[in-house]
Design an enzyme around this catalytic site. Structure first.
Site, PDB file in Angstrom:
ATOM      1  N   GLY A  30      61.559  71.402  20.403  1.00  0.00           N
ATOM      2  CA  GLY A  30      61.251  72.441  20.442  1.00  0.00           C
ATOM      3  C   GLY A  30      60.545  72.491  21.718  1.00  0.00           C
ATOM      4  O   GLY A  30      59.937  71.712  22.275  1.00  0.00           O
ATOM      5  N   CYS A  31      60.178  73.803  22.310  1.00  0.00           N
ATOM      6  CA  CYS A  31      59.308  74.090  23.555  1.00  0.00           C
ATOM      7  C   CYS A  31      57.821  73.672  23.301  1.00  0.00           C
ATOM      8  O   CYS A  31      57.270  73.071  24.180  1.00  0.00           O
ATOM      9  CB  CYS A  31      59.600  75.433  23.956  1.00  0.00           C
ATOM     10  SG  CYS A  31      59.203  76.843  22.507  1.00  0.00           S
ATOM     11  N   PHE A  32      57.139  74.024  22.361  1.00  0.00           N
ATOM     12  CA  PHE A  32      55.840  74.095  21.874  1.00  0.00           C
ATOM     13  C   PHE A  32      55.723  72.226  21.786  1.00  0.00           C
ATOM     14  O   PHE A  32      54.833  71.800  22.126  1.00  0.00           O
ATOM     15  CB  PHE A  32      55.105  74.538  20.861  1.00  0.00           C
ATOM     16  CG  PHE A  32      54.790  76.006  21.086  1.00  0.00           C
ATOM     17  CD1 PHE A  32      53.599  76.066  22.282  1.00  0.00           C
ATOM     18  CD2 PHE A  32      54.849  76.743  20.479  1.00  0.00           C
ATOM     19  CE1 PHE A  32      53.176  77.070  22.397  1.00  0.00           C
ATOM     20  CE2 PHE A  32      54.378  78.225  20.552  1.00  0.00           C
ATOM     21  CZ  PHE A  32      53.539  78.395  21.782  1.00  0.00           C
ATOM     22  N   ALA A  33      56.794  71.895  21.043  1.00  0.00           N
ATOM     23  CA  ALA A  33      56.848  70.432  20.544  1.00  0.00           C
ATOM     24  C   ALA A  33      56.820  69.554  21.793  1.00  0.00           C
ATOM     25  O   ALA A  33      56.118  68.665  21.857  1.00  0.00           O
ATOM     26  CB  ALA A  33      57.797  70.080  19.702  1.00  0.00           C
ATOM     27  N   THR A  34      57.540  69.875  22.874  1.00  0.00           N
ATOM     28  CA  THR A  34      57.712  69.270  24.029  1.00  0.00           C
ATOM     29  C   THR A  34      56.377  68.946  24.689  1.00  0.00           C
ATOM     30  O   THR A  34      56.013  67.938  25.153  1.00  0.00           O
ATOM     31  CB  THR A  34      58.890  69.869  24.986  1.00  0.00           C
ATOM     32  OG1 THR A  34      60.212  69.644  24.235  1.00  0.00           O
ATOM     33  CG2 THR A  34      58.830  69.120  26.234  1.00  0.00           C
TER      34      THR A  34
END
Length: 324
Positions: free
Chosen positions: A134-138
Site C-alpha cells: 500500500g501507499c502509506f505502508a510503503t
C-alpha cells in the site's frame, strides 16, 4: 519483450501503469481491461495519453500474457482470479490489499510475495506473484525498516502522514469533492488504517519485539504525494542513525537518504522515496516522502515486474520531478 495486461485500467493507478508500460523499453502492453469502458479509447479515461496511444479498453483478457496487473478495488482481485484463469507462466502483480498478509498469500495455488524491494528483494527475484504494498505502508515502512533491522524499534512509534486526493481513487465521495478538499485538512481512520497490518508484519519479520505503531493518516488539499513523519526513542547519536540508514539502503535503486529537510514536490512524478533524519534529545524523527501513485502503487509495481523478469530495476522508471 514482456507482454503485459492491466485489469481495471480506468482509475488513477491503472492510468499510471498504462503510461509507464507504454514507455517501458522492455514491455509491450497487450490489453487494458475495463468492463465499464470496453471499446472506448484509453485516452477517454486518461486524457494525458491522447496522442500517445490508440489502445482501446476491452472486456476480454488475454490469458497468455507474461504478466497481469490487477488494479481493482480491495476484495475484488481474489474474486477476479476465481472467475478468470491465466496461463501457468503468467505472473500476477496485485495492487490491492487482498494478498499482502501472510494468511492471505496462498490463493488457489498462487503464492504471493510481499513486493517491497527494500525488504524482500531476494524473494521477489524468485517469485511468481507479487502483492504490491500500500501507499502509506510503503512510506512508513521505508521510514522504519532500518531501525527494526537494528533492533532499535522496541518502543512505541508515532506516525503522522498526509496524502493527496488521488489516494482516495477516482470515485467521488463527500471528502473528495474540490469544494470540500480545497483549503482543507482532516484526519481519518485514526489508529485503525488498513495498512497497519502489513506495516506491523514487515517490522516484526525483522524484529519480533518491535514496538507498537500509532498511525494518524491525514487528507491533504493537494493531488499527489505522501509526506510521512515518524518519531520514537532512539539509543544513539544522529550519526549512528544515519549510518544505520545509509547501510540499510546501500544499493537501493530508489530509496535515498537526504541530508536536507524534505519537500513533497521533490518526489512527485517519480518512483523515488526520500528520507531525512532529525534528532531531538533521545527522540529520532524520520521523514519520508513518496508519490502515492508511483512508488506507492504503479511505479513500485513496474519495479517489481523488472525484478521478476530480470530487467534493470529502474527500466521505465527514469522519471524526473518538477519542483518549480
Amino acid at each position: 519483450m514482456i507482454s503485459a495486461g492491466i485489469i481495471g485500467g480506468s482509475g488513477y493507478t491503472g492510468g499510471e501503469l498504462i503510461r509507464l508500460l507504454l514507455h517501458h523499453p522492455g514491455a509491450d502492453l497487450s490489453f487494458v481491461y475495463s468492463t465499464t469502458r470496453a471499446g472506448k479509447p484509453v485516452s477517454s479515461a486518461h486524457p494525458d495519453l491522447l496522442g500517445v496511444t490508440d489502445l482501446l479498453f476491452t472486456d476480454t483478457a488475454n490469458p497468455e500474457v507474461d504478466v497481469v496487473f490487477l488494479c481493482l478495488g480491495h476484495g475484488n482481485s481474489s474474486e477476479f482470479l476465481v472467475n478468470h484463469l491465466f496461463a501457468g507462466h503468467t505472473r500476477v502483480i496485485d495492487l490491492s490489499n487482498d494478498f499482502r498478509l501472510r494468511e492471505d498469500a496462498d490463493f488457489r495455488g498462487r503464492e504471493f510475495v510481499y513486493g517491497l524491494p527494500e525488504l524482500n528483494r531476494e524473494d521477489i527475484l524468485e517469485a511468481k506473484n507479487i502483492a504490491n504494498p500500500g501507499c502509506f505502508a510503503t512510506a512508513i515502512q521505508l521510514a522504519l525498516l532500518p531501525l527494526a533491522d537494528a533492533g532499535q524499534l522496541t518502543e512505541t512509534v508515532h506516525v503522522n502522514a498526509v496524502t493527496g486526493s488521488t489516494g482516495a481513487g477516482v470515485g467521488l465521495s463527500d471528502t473528495t469533492h474540490f469544494s470540500w478538499r480545497n483549503n482543507n485538512v482532516s484526519w481519518y481512520k485514526p489508529f485503525t488504517h488498513q495498512h497497519l497490518g502489513e506495516i506491523r508484519q514487515s517490522l516484526r519479520a525483522l524484529d519480533p519485539d518491535s514496538g507498537e505503531v500509532l498511525f494518524l493518516p491525514m487528507r491533504g488539499n493537494f493531488a499527489r504525494g505522501i509526506f510521512a513523519t515518524a518519531y520514537t526513542r532512539f539509543e544513539g547519536s544522529l550519526a549512528d542513525a544515519e549510518r544505520l540508514y545509509l547501510e540499510y539502503y546501500d544499493g537501493a535503486a530508489f530509496t535515498v537518504v537526504s541530508d536536507e529537510p524534505l519537500q513533497l514536490k521533490q518526489v512527485v512524478n517519480t518512483n523515488y522515496a526520500h528520507l531525512h533524519l532529525h534528532q531531538h534529545g533521545d527522540v529520532l524523527l524520520v521523514s519520508a516522502v513518496i508519490d502515492n501513485l508511483l512508488k506507492g502503487a504503479s511505479g513500485q509495481a513496474v519495479q517489481n515486474m523488472n525484478l521478476l523478469f530480470g530487467q534493470p530495476e529502474n527500466a521505465g522508471l527514469q522519471l524526473k520531478a518538477s519542483v518549480f
